[in-house]
Design a protein around this motif. Structure first.
Motif, PDB file in Angstrom:
ATOM      1  N   THR A 802       0.846  -1.194   0.000  1.00  0.00           N
ATOM      2  CA  THR A 802       0.000   0.000   0.000  1.00  0.00           C
ATOM      3  C   THR A 802       0.876   1.236   0.000  1.00  0.00           C
ATOM      4  N   LEU A 803       0.668   2.094  -0.996  1.00  0.00           N
ATOM      5  CA  LEU A 803       1.373   3.371  -1.104  1.00  0.00           C
ATOM      6  C   LEU A 803       0.418   4.468  -0.689  1.00  0.00           C
ATOM      7  N   ARG A 804       0.779   5.231   0.346  1.00  0.00           N
ATOM      8  CA  ARG A 804      -0.062   6.339   0.811  1.00  0.00           C
ATOM      9  C   ARG A 804       0.664   7.645   0.544  1.00  0.00           C
ATOM     10  N   ILE A 805      -0.044   8.593  -0.054  1.00  0.00           N
ATOM     11  CA  ILE A 805       0.532   9.899  -0.374  1.00  0.00           C
ATOM     12  C   ILE A 805      -0.378  10.980   0.194  1.00  0.00           C
ATOM     13  N   ILE A 806       0.176  11.822   1.039  1.00  0.00           N
ATOM     14  CA  ILE A 806      -0.517  13.016   1.531  1.00  0.00           C
ATOM     15  C   ILE A 806       0.258  14.207   0.996  1.00  0.00           C
TER      16      ILE A 806
END
Length: 894
Positions: A802-806
């Motif tokens: 899972t790649l999370r980008i904020i």
């Protein structure tokens, strides 16, 4: 032996520049702003008199300072406004021109007018703004005859008597407030013009000046025109706003009245407001600003209303209607029968608002009663809060049929709500320095309850049908309002604001005698007020397992109804632009599926495989039958299952059996030897929602497909809200998107066809793919950029990472992310796209080229670091101009 030369005399501009340098240093040392303004004004006065003597000595003219200069408010970059008056100023045209040119040599923006005495009365009579400018005049070079003539021309008996002047200024103020949506909590307030700003203060004093001949608060206190508290508010408020405005001129380097985000940060930092674990320094600085503004707006209202009641209407009809022993209606306004009412009956401080909430015919509260409330706020102490009479009154207010929000807002403005609920008093004026939250915490809270009230209106059945249903099903509406009052009350104290608010609301419920079950409900609502929005936007709500887990947390339909109403009210009160058709669809789906799960029983959850099998079985029977006018040949099972292999299991959970059959048929009948297939379809709109558009791209897999698609969709000014990417074992892939137009609506058929044609042409290599569109960020977005956060996480036994980008939102962001992932040779299987005001929180399920998750720590570090640097570079985010250290906020509603 040579003689030393005397230094050349300094020019007026040099003398002013030298003083400005000294005053700037003294400002940053926090010296009194009145002293700085007095010294700067005095030097400019002296310079103007010197220039006058050198150009207009002996002329029959007079010189006046007007506007801000006339009031002695010569800030570092203020305009220099002067008025030259004479019986025949044209006779001195040449020296007047020389004098004005000399003024420009000072390096100031000069506003000047040259008038004959005879013109002034007509000018003042025709325009109250001109009249106000003349009333503010301050003599610099005096001519006795001219001064007497001006006084005579502007005599209230001849032009703008105080009653007419009051009405004109009040109308002007109402129009000005309307330009700012009547809010004193604008994100980037105008110090001068916004409600509660300097112009409000000046308006009240101009009215008093016109009637009493003085605008000195100390002089107005003696005859009881102002109370001592109001006098202090005026003096301290003017001092504070001029202090902030002085600093704003310095950091902006120009005349500036709007506190833009970058100036807020610079001022806060240079004035010593440091960040803490709980709050940013700029938020603490702006809370002080908003509290002063709220007070000044209140004193402006009280003074103007008191002037109208006590001065202008005292000779008119005086109609009184007794309400009870403590209150009466006087000319349509609620009034305490005596100044001693609150001292003798402290509970009347709450009773007043209960009476107002039950009388929609009351216009407001009399000024003398507002003053009495302010004078007796000290009576609201711990003993007052524990008194059963008072707790019963407050609950009665929340249960009242009319104007609950209006009364809570009045209580907030008069200081009652912050005293009765000390936790609420702490968040008055508290902002969050981003574009996601457009209100301060206290104003947001009022908006939340206002939305809850609106759900009870018939009009809500069209825009928010489920929320309207939930509110009608709720038996104790006051519990919903209490949850609204406390859901954000813990902000700014450090720690989890939901947990802090949940603790506070338990104390409140116990003090107000609520039952244990009601207390548990409200505590849960405050603690979990972000749960529904977070689940809807971050999890696959079409997965029965997700629904079952959510239903286990909710436990009952009663709690579900309360939570849904609170969630929708909260989202719309955080930032109205956050509520769109897609979010409405997600929350509706989550609500309805959870309701079904609760009615089915938590001990009997839906089986994921069984749900998929049922949908496939219905679709299969339909697909194997000839149908339609052309009697299309029925599809064989091999072709159907071949299509299903590229659509993925989630497809059967997210679509109805009918939709599955229709989409399957389009894909199964297409031969990839003819190139890529791209088609769109619009969903059927639900009540309170518009349709959304789904887009499918079916083709042979190859690197960069996602980047190509999202780039072209972005270039068409469309937004992607959801993405699913599935690749079958034989190398076919199907990219599935939910897309909406600029207004959050489904795309019209013509535009859908054009988009499909462009995408198909690009995927088949018939047209070249250019770079992403070039579009400037808005000024606000540029000033509030934040460093990008990139994280790759792995769950045990998962076949993907899972790649999370904020990150700060910007045009083409998803296209940039897609291109970066293509360059890094990373495949995307699922994308969840969430835009929250000025930032995005996107989540991607990713795999390496071999179809495995990315688990090597060094590889993860390289990917995270590269993407972070590239995304920051694309928006210009740095720790200096970003919000370094701001914690990420959960949920659509923060």
């Amino acid at each position: 032996m040579s003689e030393s030369r005397a230094p050349e005399p300094r020019t007026p501009r040099e003398r002013l520049a030298e003083l400005d340098t000294v005053l700037e240093a003294r400002y940053w040392r926090r010296e009194q702003v009145f002293s700085l303004l007095a010294e700067r004004t005095a030097l400019i006065d002296a310079l103007l008199r010197e220039l006058w003597q050198s150009t207009l000595t002996g002329s029959e003219l007079a010189l006046y300072a007007v506007g801000g200069y006339g009031r002695g408010e010569m800030l570092p970059k203020s305009d220099l406004d002067v008025l030259i008056v004479g019986t025949d100023p044209r006779a001195h045209a040449e020296p007047v021109e020389a004098f004005v040119h000399a003024l420009f040599d000072l390096g100031l923006d000069v506003g000047h007018s040259v008038r004959a005495v005879g013109e002034l009365r007509q000018l003042a009579r025709s325009d109250q703004t001109v009249a106000t400018n003349l009333f503010d005049r301050r003599p610099l070079v005096v001519n006795g005859e001219i001064a007497a003539a001006i006084d005579d021309a502007l005599d209230p008996r001849r032009v703008w008597p105080s009653d007419a002047y009051y009405r004109a200024k009040l109308d002007e103020q109402r129009r000005r407030h309307a330009r700012f949506a009547n809010t004193d909590y604008e994100l980037e307030p105008n110090i001068k013009e916004s409600p509660g700003g300097l112009r409000d203060l000046q308006t009240a004093m101009w009215v008093f000046q016109r009637h009493f001949g003085t605008a000195d608060p100390a002089a107005l206190e003696a005859p009881h025109i102002l109370t001592r508290q109001e006098r202090d508010w005026l003096i301290n408020g003017r001092r504070y706003l001029l202090w902030v405005r002085y600093g704003l001129h310095l950091v902006a380097g120009r005349k500036e009245d709007r506190l833009q985000f970058e100036h807020q940060r610079t001022l806060a930092r240079q004035l010593g407001y440091v960040d803490t674990n709980a709050r940013l320094g700029v938020e603490r600085f702006m809370q002080g600003y908003y509290r002063h503004v709220l007070t000044l707006r209140e004193v402006n209202d009280i003074m103007l209303q008191a002037f109208d009641e006590q001065i202008l209407k005292r000779r008119g009809r005086d109609e009184r209607l007794a309400i009870n022993d403590r209150f009466q209606l006087r000319n349509g306004y609620m009034e305490a029968v005596s100044e001693q009412v609150f001292a003798e009956h402290p509970s009347a401080l709450l009773e007043l608002f209960v009476l107002l909430a039950n009388r929609p015919d009351v216009a407001g509260v009399r000024a003398n009663t507002i003053r009495a409330i302010r004078a007796n706020l000290h009576l609201i102490d711990d003993a007052f809060r524990r008194d059963d009479r008072n707790t019963a009154l407050f609950l009665n207010l929340l249960r009242s049929p009319h104007s609950v929000v209006t009364q809570l807002t009045r209580m907030r403005r008069y200081g009652v709500l912050g005293r009765y609920l000390p936790e609420f008093g702490q968040v008055v004026g508290q902002m969050q320095h981003d574009l996601f939250h457009i209100y301060t915490v206290d104003q947001h809270t009022m908006e939340v309850i206002r939305n809850m009230r609106r759900f009870r209106l018939r009009s809500a059945e069209r825009k928010h049908p489920i929320a309207a249903h939930c509110v009608r099903a709720i038996t104790k509406i006051e519990l919903l309002y209490i949850a609204g009052l406390f859901h954000d009350i813990g902000k700014g104290r450090g720690g989890d604001h939901s947990t802090l608010g949940a603790h506070d609301v338990v104390v409140f419920c116990q003090r107000h005698g609520l039952s244990k079950s009601d207390t548990v409900l409200v505590e849960w609502l405050v603690q979990e007020h972000l749960l529904m929005s977070a689940t809807a936007q971050r999890k696959d709500i079409y997965d029965p397992d997700v629904i079952h887990a959510f239903a286990q947390e909710v436990k009952s339909e009663r709690r579900l109804n309360y939570l849904y109403a609170l969630t929708v009210a909260d989202i719309n009160a955080t930032n109205p632009t956050l509520w769109n058709n897609w979010r409405a669809t997600l929350l509706r789906q989550l609500y309805l599926e959870t309701k079904r799960a609760l009615r089915r029983g938590l001990e009997s959850p839906l089986d994921r495989d069984e749900s998929i099998s049922e949908t496939q079985s219905w679709a299969l029977s339909r697909l194997q039958e000839p149908r339609g006018k052309a009697q299309l040949k029925a599809l064989d099972r091999v072709a159907i299952e071949g299509a299903w292999a590229v659509l993925g299991e989630d497809f059967f959970l997210r679509h109805t059996p009918r939709e599955v059959a229709e989409i399957t048929e389009v894909i199964a009948r297409h031969d990839l030897a003819d190139g890529a297939l791209v088609f769109t379809r619009a969903s059927a709109p639900q009540p309170g929602e518009a349709a959304s558009t789904s887009l499918f791209a079916y083709l042979w897999d190859r690197p960069g497909i996602f980047a190509t698609l999202v780039t072209l969709i972005d270039r068409a000014d469309l937004s992607i809200y959801d993405a699913r990417l599935v690749t079958s074992d034989d190398g076919r892939c199907c990219n599935q998107f939910v897309i909406l137009d600029e207004d959050g609506n489904a795309i019209d058929p013509t535009r859908r066809n054009q988009l499909s044609d462009r995408l198909r042409s690009a995927l088949n290599g018939e047209t070249p793919l250019a770079g992403t569109r070039s579009k400037r960020l808005s000024r606000r977005a540029r000033q509030l950029t934040r460093p990008t956060e990139v994280r790759i996480e792995n769950e045990p036994q998962s076949d993907s990472s899972t790649l999370r980008i904020i990150a700060s939102d910007r045009p083409g962001l998803l296209a940039i992310i897609g291109q970066l992932l293509a360059e890094l040779r990373i495949n995307i299987t699922t994308a969840r796209i969430t835009t929250l005001g000025d930032r995005v929180e996107d989540s991607f399920d990713i795999q390496a080229t071999d179809g495995e998750p990315i688990v090597d720590p060094q590889h993860i570090y390289e990917i995270e670091n590269h993407m972070r640097q590239e995304l920051d570079r694309s928006v210009g985010a740095t720790p200096q101009n970003g919000l370094n250290g701001v914690n990420g906020m959960n949920g659509m509603n923060g």
